[in-house]
Write a protein that holds these residues in place. Structure first.
Motif, PDB file in Angstrom:
ATOM      1  N   ARG A 244       0.826  -1.217   0.000  1.00  0.00           N
ATOM      2  CA  ARG A 244       0.000   0.000   0.000  1.00  0.00           C
ATOM      3  C   ARG A 244       0.854   1.257   0.000  1.00  0.00           C
ATOM      4  O   ARG A 244       0.496   2.242  -0.634  1.00  0.00           O
ATOM      5  CB  ARG A 244      -0.948  -0.006   1.199  1.00  0.00           C
ATOM      6  CG  ARG A 244      -2.043  -1.012   1.057  1.00  0.00           C
ATOM      7  CD  ARG A 244      -2.992  -0.963   2.219  1.00  0.00           C
ATOM      8  NE  ARG A 244      -3.979  -2.013   2.108  1.00  0.00           N
ATOM      9  CZ  ARG A 244      -5.229  -1.879   2.498  1.00  0.00           C
ATOM     10  NH1 ARG A 244      -5.625  -0.750   3.047  1.00  0.00           N
ATOM     11  NH2 ARG A 244      -6.074  -2.872   2.371  1.00  0.00           N
ATOM     12  N   GLU A 245       1.961   1.243   0.713  1.00  0.00           N
ATOM     13  CA  GLU A 245       2.863   2.397   0.716  1.00  0.00           C
ATOM     14  C   GLU A 245       3.408   2.653  -0.681  1.00  0.00           C
ATOM     15  O   GLU A 245       3.480   3.786  -1.128  1.00  0.00           O
ATOM     16  CB  GLU A 245       4.008   2.181   1.702  1.00  0.00           C
ATOM     17  CG  GLU A 245       3.629   2.376   3.149  1.00  0.00           C
ATOM     18  CD  GLU A 245       3.221   3.799   3.457  1.00  0.00           C
ATOM     19  OE1 GLU A 245       3.887   4.743   3.003  1.00  0.00           O
ATOM     20  OE2 GLU A 245       2.228   3.981   4.177  1.00  0.00           O
ATOM     21  N   ARG A 246       3.811   1.601  -1.396  1.00  0.00           N
ATOM     22  CA  ARG A 246       4.327   1.763  -2.763  1.00  0.00           C
ATOM     23  C   ARG A 246       3.231   2.287  -3.678  1.00  0.00           C
ATOM     24  O   ARG A 246       3.459   3.166  -4.507  1.00  0.00           O
ATOM     25  CB  ARG A 246       4.855   0.431  -3.297  1.00  0.00           C
ATOM     26  CG  ARG A 246       6.212   0.046  -2.775  1.00  0.00           C
ATOM     27  CD  ARG A 246       6.806  -1.122  -3.549  1.00  0.00           C
ATOM     28  NE  ARG A 246       5.923  -2.287  -3.613  1.00  0.00           N
ATOM     29  CZ  ARG A 246       5.872  -3.263  -2.714  1.00  0.00           C
ATOM     30  NH1 ARG A 246       6.662  -3.212  -1.643  1.00  0.00           N
ATOM     31  NH2 ARG A 246       5.041  -4.273  -2.854  1.00  0.00           N
ATOM     32  N   LYS A 247       2.037   1.760  -3.522  1.00  0.00           N
ATOM     33  CA  LYS A 247       0.920   2.189  -4.358  1.00  0.00           C
ATOM     34  C   LYS A 247       0.590   3.661  -4.119  1.00  0.00           C
ATOM     35  O   LYS A 247       0.357   4.422  -5.050  1.00  0.00           O
ATOM     36  CB  LYS A 247      -0.313   1.330  -4.062  1.00  0.00           C
ATOM     37  CG  LYS A 247      -1.517   1.683  -4.885  1.00  0.00           C
ATOM     38  CD  LYS A 247      -2.696   0.806  -4.528  1.00  0.00           C
ATOM     39  CE  LYS A 247      -3.935   1.281  -5.254  1.00  0.00           C
ATOM     40  NZ  LYS A 247      -5.126   0.622  -4.769  1.00  0.00           N
ATOM     41  N   ASN A 248       0.565   4.079  -2.862  1.00  0.00           N
ATOM     42  CA  ASN A 248       0.239   5.468  -2.526  1.00  0.00           C
ATOM     43  C   ASN A 248       1.358   6.431  -2.887  1.00  0.00           C
ATOM     44  O   ASN A 248       1.114   7.616  -3.085  1.00  0.00           O
ATOM     45  CB  ASN A 248      -0.096   5.591  -1.045  1.00  0.00           C
ATOM     46  CG  ASN A 248      -1.398   4.917  -0.707  1.00  0.00           C
ATOM     47  OD1 ASN A 248      -2.252   4.726  -1.564  1.00  0.00           O
ATOM     48  ND2 ASN A 248      -1.556   4.544   0.545  1.00  0.00           N
TER      49      ASN A 248
END
Length: 57
Positions: A14-18
């Protein structure tokens, strides 16, 4: 995995996506020209009197 347990892999995904931003060529700002008018129907003195009345209560 139970509800409420910490999933480090999911957190990192999720961090990479955001962190990634998908921009396209149509993401340009639009220029607007003209004027904006606001008419509250009351004069500034009427508004100040109302404000003072509200402050006193």
């Amino acid at each position: 995995m139970s509800i409420g347990s910490y999933d480090e892999a999911e957190h990192e995904r999720r961090e990479r996506k955001n962190a990634s931003v998908d921009t396209t060529n149509d993401d340009t700002r639009t220029q607007y020209e003209g004027t904006v008018e606001y008419d509250s129907g009351e004069s500034a003195d009427d508004l100040l009197e109302t404000f003072e009345r509200i402050k006193q209560n």
